[in-house]
Design an enzyme around this catalytic site. Structure first.
Site, PDB file in Angstrom:
ATOM      1  N   SER A  15      -6.881  17.959  16.247  1.00  0.00           N
ATOM      2  CA  SER A  15      -7.025  16.722  17.017  1.00  0.00           C
ATOM      3  C   SER A  15      -8.044  16.888  18.149  1.00  0.00           C
ATOM      4  CB  SER A  15      -5.685  16.321  17.634  1.00  0.00           C
ATOM      5  OG  SER A  15      -5.887  15.234  18.507  1.00  0.00           O
ATOM      6  N   THR A  62      -0.065  10.193  15.802  1.00  0.00           N
ATOM      7  CA  THR A  62      -0.978  10.189  14.664  1.00  0.00           C
ATOM      8  C   THR A  62      -0.201  10.491  13.383  1.00  0.00           C
ATOM      9  OG1 THR A  62      -3.126  10.942  13.892  1.00  0.00           O
ATOM     10  CG2 THR A  62      -1.792  12.590  15.018  1.00  0.00           C
ATOM     11  N   LYS A  66       3.132   7.394  12.443  1.00  0.00           N
ATOM     12  CA  LYS A  66       2.881   6.061  13.025  1.00  0.00           C
ATOM     13  C   LYS A  66       3.930   5.029  12.621  1.00  0.00           C
ATOM     14  CE  LYS A  66      -2.105   6.622  13.482  1.00  0.00           C
ATOM     15  NZ  LYS A  66      -3.409   5.997  13.365  1.00  0.00           N
ATOM     16  N   GLY A 126      -9.312  -0.056   0.477  1.00  0.00           N
ATOM     17  CA  GLY A 126      -8.062   0.610   0.852  1.00  0.00           C
ATOM     18  C   GLY A 126      -7.063  -0.405   1.357  1.00  0.00           C
ATOM     19  N   ALA A 127      -5.778  -0.113   1.195  1.00  0.00           N
ATOM     20  CA  ALA A 127      -4.761  -1.086   1.609  1.00  0.00           C
ATOM     21  C   ALA A 127      -3.536  -0.403   2.200  1.00  0.00           C
ATOM     22  CB  ALA A 127      -4.369  -1.947   0.407  1.00  0.00           C
ATOM     23  N   GLY A 129      -1.859   1.931   5.644  1.00  0.00           N
ATOM     24  CA  GLY A 129      -1.718   1.646   7.071  1.00  0.00           C
ATOM     25  C   GLY A 129      -3.044   1.532   7.808  1.00  0.00           C
ATOM     26  N   ASN A 150      -8.390  -2.628  -3.343  1.00  0.00           N
ATOM     27  CA  ASN A 150      -7.633  -1.378  -3.389  1.00  0.00           C
ATOM     28  C   ASN A 150      -7.415  -0.918  -4.824  1.00  0.00           C
ATOM     29  OD1 ASN A 150      -6.249   0.687  -1.881  1.00  0.00           O
ATOM     30  ND2 ASN A 150      -4.329  -0.082  -2.761  1.00  0.00           N
ATOM     31  N   MET A 210     -13.762   5.390   8.007  1.00  0.00           N
ATOM     32  CA  MET A 210     -12.790   5.695   9.070  1.00  0.00           C
ATOM     33  C   MET A 210     -12.563   7.198   9.226  1.00  0.00           C
ATOM     34  SD  MET A 210      -9.819   2.946   9.123  1.00  0.00           S
ATOM     35  CE  MET A 210     -10.093   1.204   8.987  1.00  0.00           C
TER      36      MET A 210
HETATM   37  P1  ATR Z   1      -0.891   6.405   2.026  1.00  0.00           P
HETATM   38  O1  ATR Z   1       0.259   7.321   1.720  1.00  0.00           O
HETATM   39  O2  ATR Z   1      -0.913   5.887   3.422  1.00  0.00           O
HETATM   40  O3  ATR Z   1      -1.103   5.327   1.000  1.00  0.00           O
HETATM   41  P2  ATR Z   1      -3.133   7.820   0.842  1.00  0.00           P
HETATM   42  O4  ATR Z   1      -2.395   8.183  -0.396  1.00  0.00           O
HETATM   43  O5  ATR Z   1      -4.028   8.842   1.441  1.00  0.00           O
HETATM   44  O6  ATR Z   1      -2.173   7.377   2.012  1.00  0.00           O
HETATM   45  O7  ATR Z   1      -3.965   6.502   0.479  1.00  0.00           O
HETATM   46  C1  ATR Z   1      -4.623   5.770   1.483  1.00  0.00           C
HETATM   47  C2  ATR Z   1      -5.520   4.752   0.805  1.00  0.00           C
HETATM   48  O8  ATR Z   1      -6.564   5.440   0.111  1.00  0.00           O
HETATM   49  C3  ATR Z   1      -4.824   3.867  -0.223  1.00  0.00           C
HETATM   50  O9  ATR Z   1      -5.384   2.578  -0.158  1.00  0.00           O
HETATM   51  C4  ATR Z   1      -5.175   4.567  -1.533  1.00  0.00           C
HETATM   52  O10 ATR Z   1      -5.164   3.712  -2.665  1.00  0.00           O
HETATM   53  P3  ATR Z   1      -3.797   3.463  -3.480  1.00  0.00           P
HETATM   54  O11 ATR Z   1      -3.037   2.436  -2.719  1.00  0.00           O
HETATM   55  O12 ATR Z   1      -4.239   2.979  -4.813  1.00  0.00           O
HETATM   56  O13 ATR Z   1      -3.088   4.796  -3.535  1.00  0.00           O
HETATM   57  C5  ATR Z   1      -6.579   5.008  -1.253  1.00  0.00           C
HETATM   58  N1  ATR Z   1      -7.025   6.103  -2.107  1.00  0.00           N
HETATM   59  C6  ATR Z   1      -6.620   7.395  -2.048  1.00  0.00           C
HETATM   60  N2  ATR Z   1      -7.292   8.142  -2.962  1.00  0.00           N
HETATM   61  C7  ATR Z   1      -8.115   7.288  -3.618  1.00  0.00           C
HETATM   62  C8  ATR Z   1      -9.081   7.427  -4.676  1.00  0.00           C
HETATM   63  N3  ATR Z   1      -9.317   8.619  -5.245  1.00  0.00           N
HETATM   64  N4  ATR Z   1      -9.749   6.332  -5.076  1.00  0.00           N
HETATM   65  C9  ATR Z   1      -9.548   5.125  -4.500  1.00  0.00           C
HETATM   66  N5  ATR Z   1      -8.654   4.922  -3.511  1.00  0.00           N
HETATM   67  C10 ATR Z   1      -7.948   5.976  -3.063  1.00  0.00           C
END
Ligand code: ATR
Length: 261
Positions: A15, A62, A66, A126-127, A129, A150, A210
């Protein structure tokens, strides 16, 4: 007596928040300390209690805490409610107030980089948090379109149901030609990019990841190769959300240009 603040998360070693807040405190002459505390999810409640007993006055939260912070706070701001997550806790004498400064952090960072959102076509990939937290602050800037794409379409649909004035799709059905494309997926952490068509970028598009690191992220590189004019990583957002949290705790707004962390 020095006022105590900290950031809690798991992992937390990397961090950069302590350095940022130390710089803010020095610049604004606030007598405060800010440490990082490693807290696994199952110890979160007791860690907050311990910090409070020690005289703690505020926390940043973080990943992956969260959502747990959202559930643990006694009161929530509308920003936290809309984000469904808390990244800043303000300790009041008899309650914990949860807020979320991530979304305003992103919007302020874009503003300071002269990226306009008003009347523009904005895409968030992405969708989870991270995406949810920035939707309302972006809508407040009156874009022409805010689209969420997403990999798992159902998650984009859930956001579509929650917020007014957005559209949603899977990655493959995503429309084209956006002025600002924000990557809110975790793909750059794996050095990959989302499987989405290259035509998402308008001619002078800005691409924003991000995620941040020492070098350009995989998404930044891919965006430039596919026609984006400029790209940014999420470090500016980190600094801006920190400034907003600092303001909530201390009532003074630090200036950001002194920061080289
Ligand atoms: P969380 O547990 O908060 O969902 P994450 O698994 O890291 O965290 O995923 C965060 C975002 O990145 C999600 O929108 C995820 O898409 P899904 O909802 O379909 O899982 C997206 N994401 C992670 N890996 C991805 C990849 N290889 N291609 C496209 N989107 C991806």
């Amino acid at each position: 007596m020095t006022d105590l603040y900290a950031v809690m998360g798991d992992p937390i070693e990397h961090s950069r928040s302590p350095k940022i807040h130390a710089a803010f405190a020095k610049q604004t002459q606030q007598d405060m300390s800010y440490e990082k505390i490693h807290v696994p999810l199952d110890q979160f409640k007791s860690a907050i209690k311990k910090f409070r007993t020690a005289g703690g006055m505020g926390l940043n939260i973080t990943l992956p805490l969260k959502t747990a912070a959202f559930e643990l706070c006694d009161k929530l701001t509308s920003r936290a409610l809309q984000a469904g997550a808390v990244n800043t806790i303000i300790f009041h004498s008899n309650y914990l107030l949860g807020d979320n400064t991530d979304g305003i952090g992103l919007v302020n960072d874009l503003k300071h980089k002269d990226v306009t959102l008003k009347n523009k076509r904005i895409l968030i990939i992405g969708a989870s948090g991270a995406a949810r937290g920035v939707i309302q602050p972006i809508l407040d800037e009156s874009p022409d379109v805010l689209h969420i794409a997403n990999r798992t379409k159902r998650k984009a649909d859930i956001l579509y149901e929650q917020f007014q004035n957005i559209t949603a799709s899977s990655l493959s059905d995503c429309p084209e030609n956006f002025d600002v494309v924000i990557n809110a997926t975790s793909t750059s952490l794996q050095n990959t990019v989302p499987e989405i068509k290259k035509t998402i970028f308008e001619k002078n598009a800005c691409a924003y990841d991000m995620v941040y690191g020492d070098k350009q992220t995989s998404f930044q590189r891919w965006a430039i190769e596919n026609g984006a004019k400029k790209t940014f990583d999420g470090f500016g957002m980190l600094v801006e959300q920190a400034a907003e949290s600092f303001f909530l705790w201390r009532g003074v707004r630090p200036s950001l240009d002194v920061l080289q962390v």
